[in-house]
Design an enzyme around this catalytic site. Structure first.
Site, PDB file in Angstrom:
ATOM      1  N   ASP A 158       0.817  -1.223   0.000  1.00 23.46           N
ATOM      2  CA  ASP A 158       0.000   0.000   0.000  1.00 23.46           C
ATOM      3  C   ASP A 158       0.845   1.266   0.000  1.00 23.46           C
ATOM      4  OD1 ASP A 158      -2.444  -1.486   0.112  1.00 23.46           O
ATOM      5  OD2 ASP A 158      -1.956  -1.896   2.208  1.00 23.46           O
ATOM      6  N   HIS A 196      -5.075  -1.870  -5.643  1.00 18.89           N
ATOM      7  CA  HIS A 196      -4.546  -0.590  -6.093  1.00 18.89           C
ATOM      8  C   HIS A 196      -5.736   0.325  -6.326  1.00 18.89           C
ATOM      9  CE1 HIS A 196      -0.534  -1.802  -6.726  1.00 18.89           C
ATOM     10  NE2 HIS A 196      -0.766  -2.577  -7.754  1.00 18.89           N
TER      11      HIS A 196
HETATM   12  P1  GDP Z   1      -1.147   0.649  -3.546  1.00 15.10           P
HETATM   13  O1  GDP Z   1      -1.841  -0.636  -3.274  1.00 15.10           O
HETATM   14  O2  GDP Z   1       0.316   0.518  -3.310  1.00 15.10           O
HETATM   15  O3  GDP Z   1      -1.477   1.254  -4.860  1.00 15.10           O
HETATM   16  O4  GDP Z   1      -1.638   1.679  -2.490  1.00 15.10           O
HETATM   17  P2  GDP Z   1      -3.084   2.050  -1.931  1.00 15.10           P
HETATM   18  O5  GDP Z   1      -4.152   1.154  -2.335  1.00 15.10           O
HETATM   19  O6  GDP Z   1      -2.869   2.306  -0.507  1.00 15.10           O
HETATM   20  O7  GDP Z   1      -3.335   3.386  -2.692  1.00 15.10           O
HETATM   21  C1  GDP Z   1      -2.882   4.523  -2.230  1.00 15.10           C
HETATM   22  C2  GDP Z   1      -4.012   5.522  -1.987  1.00 15.10           C
HETATM   23  O8  GDP Z   1      -3.438   6.763  -1.829  1.00 15.10           O
HETATM   24  C3  GDP Z   1      -4.987   5.658  -3.143  1.00 15.10           C
HETATM   25  O9  GDP Z   1      -6.240   6.097  -2.646  1.00 15.10           O
HETATM   26  C4  GDP Z   1      -4.356   6.752  -3.986  1.00 15.10           C
HETATM   27  O10 GDP Z   1      -5.269   7.462  -4.804  1.00 15.10           O
HETATM   28  C5  GDP Z   1      -3.786   7.631  -2.919  1.00 15.10           C
HETATM   29  N1  GDP Z   1      -2.526   8.278  -3.282  1.00 15.10           N
HETATM   30  C6  GDP Z   1      -1.514   7.779  -4.009  1.00 15.10           C
HETATM   31  N2  GDP Z   1      -0.494   8.658  -4.068  1.00 15.10           N
HETATM   32  C7  GDP Z   1      -0.897   9.745  -3.349  1.00 15.10           C
HETATM   33  C8  GDP Z   1      -0.285  10.995  -3.010  1.00 15.10           C
HETATM   34  O11 GDP Z   1       0.846  11.285  -3.363  1.00 15.10           O
HETATM   35  N3  GDP Z   1      -1.008  11.833  -2.213  1.00 15.10           N
HETATM   36  C9  GDP Z   1      -2.260  11.541  -1.769  1.00 15.10           C
HETATM   37  N4  GDP Z   1      -2.873  12.438  -1.000  1.00 15.10           N
HETATM   38  N5  GDP Z   1      -2.865  10.374  -2.070  1.00 15.10           N
HETATM   39  C10 GDP Z   1      -2.190   9.499  -2.848  1.00 15.10           C
END
Ligand code: GDP
Length: 425
Positions: A12, A40
């Site tokens: 995540d 994701h």
């Molecule tokens: P993944 O499984 O590694 O893709 O991670 P997650 O499911 O935790 O996704 C990350 C969350 O954070 C999603 O809701 C994204 O839209 C959001 N997100 C990703 N990068 C950023 C960022 O730089 N800033 C903010 N505020 N949100 C982000």
């Protein structure tokens, strides 16, 4: 260009968003391990999409997306996920999506076994997402799993299913005392959820080999992070697959390929879903404020995530295990509200300061965080698009992480939107 994009920590880290952003430069995006046990979230001009199985390049019609041999595929879940993308206005045709003949099928009794075992463990549970991932990988290594290619040999499938179901019931019925699995029900499930995917099933080894020979660029997309790796992670609180970049060529179908670049996705703070030691965890108001600011709730399960400050010890270890050639630091904007930024700089174990990540679960359970504070940014950085736009404190934070982890930060993400990032070099 062969690039692997991986998580350096507990998962995540915002990989989905970075893959969505960077995949525009690649002709092919391949998932090479895991199943639908993580998610994701990708936000783009077409809306917000949660992807558990599909590679993030699926949102771009011109990119070929592969589910590689190293994956485990729950066909019912894939059916739902494909339907949600199609509903969002993105058609999914064979060629845009390719499913490896060698990928293993996660059958309905795999989540069942996951659940039965977690329930049996009670307080000692591993915190599984209960999507059947460990049971299906275990079956793969027992050579008792069905592969996607079996769908192309429907005539012999009935007998294969009858044989494995007979074996499986030794565990389900005789072991857990649960109602037995029915071979007919499995065949009906395969007919409903498997047969429609037959046109998508292909030997991805041959496909990728040709793509690489034709100098196409390939991105290998991982799920979860280094600390969830079955060998090098926080065992047993890990996934059942290899989450490391070095497995990408194997799990994708080109075991002989050499990666040109490994982009380690690292969050500007820490988060962790589920059980197990999480040394840098912040509690009380400090933790709640960070969870709220970062929206830290699991994409696959909706579970609130545990949060902590940036963990130098874990991140340095994770980045090393991944062999990161550069880092993408995500969610930097989330720290905007902090007057001072907590950083876990080392651990204390048995009264001594340590800076290595222990391999023994007992040591990890006993380790205490040593926190220091760096100056806050004193402004909202979500509008920054160039390194020069960042306040000195934010630049300082990036440089601190580069030094501490020993890897250059190439991208800084400052928001979930596609253009909300800074290229540092
Ligand atoms: P993944 O499984 O590694 O893709 O991670 P997650 O499911 O935790 O996704 C990350 C969350 O954070 C999603 O809701 C994204 O839209 C959001 N997100 C990703 N990068 C950023 C960022 O730089 N800033 C903010 N505020 N949100 C982000």
């Amino acid at each position: 260009m062969l690039t692997s994009i991986v998580g350096t920590n507990w998962g995540d880290e915002g990989k989905g968003r970075m893959v969505d952003l960077l995949s525009s430069d690649y002709d092919v995006v391949v998932r090479y391990q895991g199943g639908n046990n993580a998610g994701h979230t990708v936000v783009n001009d077409k809306g917000k999409f949660i992807l558990n199985l599909l590679p993030s390049g699926i949102l771009r019609p011109e990119t070929a997306n592969i589910l590689g041999p190293g994956m485990v595929v729950d066909l019912a879940h894939l059916t739902k996920e494909v339907a949600s993308i199609v509903k969002g206005g993105i058609p999914i045709e064979p060629g845009h999506l390719i499913l490896s003949t060698r990928a293993v099928i996660c059958l309905p009794y795999h989540p069942l076994l996951d659940q039965l075992e977690e329930d049996r463990l009670g307080d000692k549970k591993f915190g599984s997402t209960r999507r059947g991932i460990s049971p299906v990988y275990a079956d793969k290594y027992m050579k008792k799993a069905l592969r996607m290619g079996d769908l192309l040999h429907w005539d012999s499938l009935k007998e294969k299913v009858a044989d494995i179901v007979e074996w499986k019931n030794l565990t389900v019925e005789k072991g857990y005392g649960h109602e037995p699995v029915s071979a007919e029900a499995i065949m009906a499930w395969l007919e409903e959820y498997g047969l429609p995917f037959v046109p998508f099933v292909k030997d991805t080894t041959a496909y990728l080999d040709e793509a690489i020979k034709a100098c196409k660029s390939v991105m290998f997309e991982a799920q979860l992070g280094a600390l969830r790796d079955i060998d090098y992670g926080i065992v047993p609180y890990t996934s059942a697959s290899t989450t490391l970049a070095s497995y990408a060529p194997i799990g994708a179908g080109v075991p002989y390929a050499k990666l040109d670049e490994v982009i380690g996705i690292m969050k500007a703070y820490s988060s962790c879903v589920g059980e197990g030691p999480f040394t840098c965890e912040l509690f009380g108001e400090e933790g709640d404020a960070l969870r709220e600011a970062g929206g830290e709730y699991g994409a696959a399960t909706g579970r609130p995530r545990r949060v902590g400050g940036f963990d130098v010890v874990a991140s340095r270890y994770g980045s090393r295990m991944q062999g990161s050639t550069c880092l993408a630091l995500t969610k930097m904007d989330v720290l905007s509200y902090m007057e001072k930024i907590p950083v876990c700089v080392a651990y204390e174990l048995n009264g001594e300061r340590i800076d290595y990540f222990p391999s023994a679960i007992d040591d990890l359970n006993a380790a205490k965080p040593i926190y220091e504070y760096l100056p806050g940014f004193n402004c909202d950085i979500s509008g920054c698009r160039k390194a020069e736009d960042l306040p000195a404190e934010a630049l300082n934070y990036v440089r601190y992480i580069e030094d501490a982890v020993g890897c250059p930060v190439k991208y800084v993400s400052v928001g979930p939107e596609r253009d909300a990032y800074i290229t540092m070099f």
